[in-house]
Design an enzyme around this catalytic site. Structure first.
Site, mmCIF file in Angstrom:
data_model
loop_
_atom_site.group_PDB
_atom_site.id
_atom_site.type_symbol
_atom_site.label_atom_id
_atom_site.label_comp_id
_atom_site.label_asym_id
_atom_site.label_seq_id
_atom_site.Cartn_x
_atom_site.Cartn_y
_atom_site.Cartn_z
ATOM 1 N N HIS A 24 -7.054 15.922 -2.149
ATOM 2 C CA HIS A 24 -8.310 16.469 -1.610
ATOM 3 C C HIS A 24 -8.165 16.823 -0.128
ATOM 4 O O HIS A 24 -8.423 16.015 0.762
ATOM 5 C CB HIS A 24 -9.480 15.503 -1.822
ATOM 6 C CG HIS A 24 -10.811 16.191 -1.733
ATOM 7 N ND1 HIS A 24 -11.609 16.435 -2.825
ATOM 8 C CD2 HIS A 24 -11.463 16.731 -0.681
ATOM 9 C CE1 HIS A 24 -12.697 17.081 -2.444
ATOM 10 N NE2 HIS A 24 -12.638 17.275 -1.143
ATOM 11 N N GLU A 211 -21.291 13.406 -3.969
ATOM 12 C CA GLU A 211 -21.084 13.164 -2.542
ATOM 13 C C GLU A 211 -22.451 13.148 -1.858
ATOM 14 O O GLU A 211 -22.930 12.112 -1.407
ATOM 15 C CB GLU A 211 -20.194 14.260 -1.933
ATOM 16 C CG GLU A 211 -19.952 14.089 -0.431
ATOM 17 C CD GLU A 211 -19.352 15.340 0.217
ATOM 18 O OE1 GLU A 211 -19.383 16.418 -0.387
ATOM 19 O OE2 GLU A 211 -18.875 15.222 1.371
ATOM 20 N N ASP A 289 -9.844 15.169 3.126
ATOM 21 C CA ASP A 289 -10.901 16.176 3.096
ATOM 22 C C ASP A 289 -10.725 17.216 4.220
ATOM 23 O O ASP A 289 -10.146 18.267 3.981
ATOM 24 C CB ASP A 289 -12.280 15.492 3.159
ATOM 25 C CG ASP A 289 -13.370 16.296 2.457
ATOM 26 O OD1 ASP A 289 -13.050 17.343 1.873
ATOM 27 O OD2 ASP A 289 -14.550 15.875 2.500
ATOM 28 N N ASP A 290 -11.230 16.923 5.417
ATOM 29 C CA ASP A 290 -11.128 17.850 6.553
ATOM 30 C C ASP A 290 -10.730 17.092 7.818
ATOM 31 O O ASP A 290 -11.577 16.842 8.679
ATOM 32 C CB ASP A 290 -12.491 18.524 6.803
ATOM 33 C CG ASP A 290 -12.951 19.353 5.613
ATOM 34 O OD1 ASP A 290 -12.220 20.291 5.237
ATOM 35 O OD2 ASP A 290 -14.026 19.053 5.067
#
Ligand SMILES: [Zn+2]
Length: 349
Positions: A24, A211, A289-290
């Site tokens: 992810h 989420e 994720d980021d």
């Protein structure tokens, strides 16, 4: 008086040496902060202040305004990726960071729509991205594949176009199809045709769910999109029956603890329901994720499991195995990584 013996420092195994798969990670979100500054400079782009400081920006995306702010920062960063050279650099650096954190397999998500206007359309964009992935894989030795992710803020017909595009590149390194952005907008079933196209084309279905909204969004991903993996899925922990279903069907949840805390899904790392999901038998694949916006990368997610959830080394090794088993890695890569996990665990700290 006897000699007082200090207790030896507790020694722990190095989590950056634990072989794992990273399932992810978003394209722009993988960027190094320094690279963002350099690319902004290169293209004469003025970045919002939140992206130029030493600290990651303060975000809280549990209300729509907060989510909008997060998306605005993400868009500002994406706006700095303008040519082929930028794309190549981004992918190479994402791979380097992953290798440094012990990743042996990376699946990176991209919505090519966002880059298409500057790169000559969707097809040239996919070509550039997949070429960049091939070179980065060769240079770093990391296995890298791509998930094409549709945006749920856009029309379902756009998602179908992307699904067809993803299938077209299935033999060039695209392994899955995702769906991202604000879960509070639209219904998963609006995107059922797109996911059917992806599944029929042999891609794994890995939408974001659970989420920003509760267990229902995870159920919708299973029922309407026949998800084989769930991006996040953490809110499934609120529903014991749903956890059993995820466990029985071995649906891997790509849990991103730093992201959850940064976006205010949970207030503190210890509130991310890692232990609940793990104990329920739901396979997990920790992800960053980021990292550009949340300030930490892959190994740090395992560090959170160790520090805030009391995972011992055997359990951390099991988390790593789950990430590998949930991946689209070919059998030889899986066996190599799983053997590496056993070696990590059997070597004294
Ligand atoms: Zn995500």
């Amino acid at each position: 008086m006897g000699v007082r013996q200090d207790r030896p420092m507790e020694r722990v195994r190095d989590l950056t040496k634990l072989p794992k798969a990273h399932l992810h990670l978003h394209f722009t979100g993988s960027m190094r902060p320094q690279t963002l500054l350099e690319l902004a400079d290169k293209h004469g782009v003025r970045l919002p202040e939140a992206l130029t400081g030493a600290e990651p920006p303060e975000l809280r995306a549990t209300d729509e305004r907060g989510w909008f702010r997060f998306q605005r920062l993400y868009d500002a960063a994406r706006n700095c990726l303008r040519d082929e050279e930028d794309i190549r650099r981004l992918v190479r650096e994402a791979a380097e960071e992953d290798v440094r954190d012990g990743s042996g397999w990376l699946e990176i998500q991209v919505d090519p729509t966002s880059y298409a206007p500057r790169l000559g359309g969707l097809i040239p964009t996919m070509e550039v991205i997949l070429d960049a992935v091939d070179s980065a894989a060769r240079e770093t030795g990391l296995g890298i594949r791509v998930l094409v992710a549709a945006n749920r803020m856009k029309h379902p017909l756009d998602a179908r176009t992307l699904a067809r595009l993803a299938v077209r590149y299935a033999d060039r390194g695209v392994v899955g199809f995702g769906l991202s952005n604000d879960e509070r907008r639209g219904m998963a079933r609006d995107f059922d045709r797109a996911f059917a196209i992806a599944r029929e084309g042999g891609l794994l279905a890995a939408p974001h769910g659970g989420e920003l909204t509760g267990p229902t969004s995870v159920r919708d991903c299973l029922d309407d999109l026949e998800a084989t993996r769930i991006g996040h899925g953490v809110r499934a922990a609120e529903d014991a029956r749903l956890l059993r279903r995820l466990a029985e069907r071995q649906i891997t949840c790509e849990v991103c603890p730093s992201s959850n805390v940064a976006l205010g899904v949970f207030d503190k790392p210890e509130e991310v329901p890692l232990r609940t999901m793990f104990d329920a038998g739901v396979p997990l694949a920790l992800g960053a994720d980021d990292p550009l916006l949340f300030g930490s990368r892959l190994a740090a997610q395992y560090e959170i499991a160790r520090r805030h959830h009391g995972f011992d080394d055997a359990e951390l090794a099991e988390l790593a195995r789950q990430s590998v088993r949930g991946s689209a890695a070919p059998p030889e890569v899986r066996s190599r990584l799983l053997a590496g996990v056993d070696t990590w665990l059997s070597t004294p700290a």
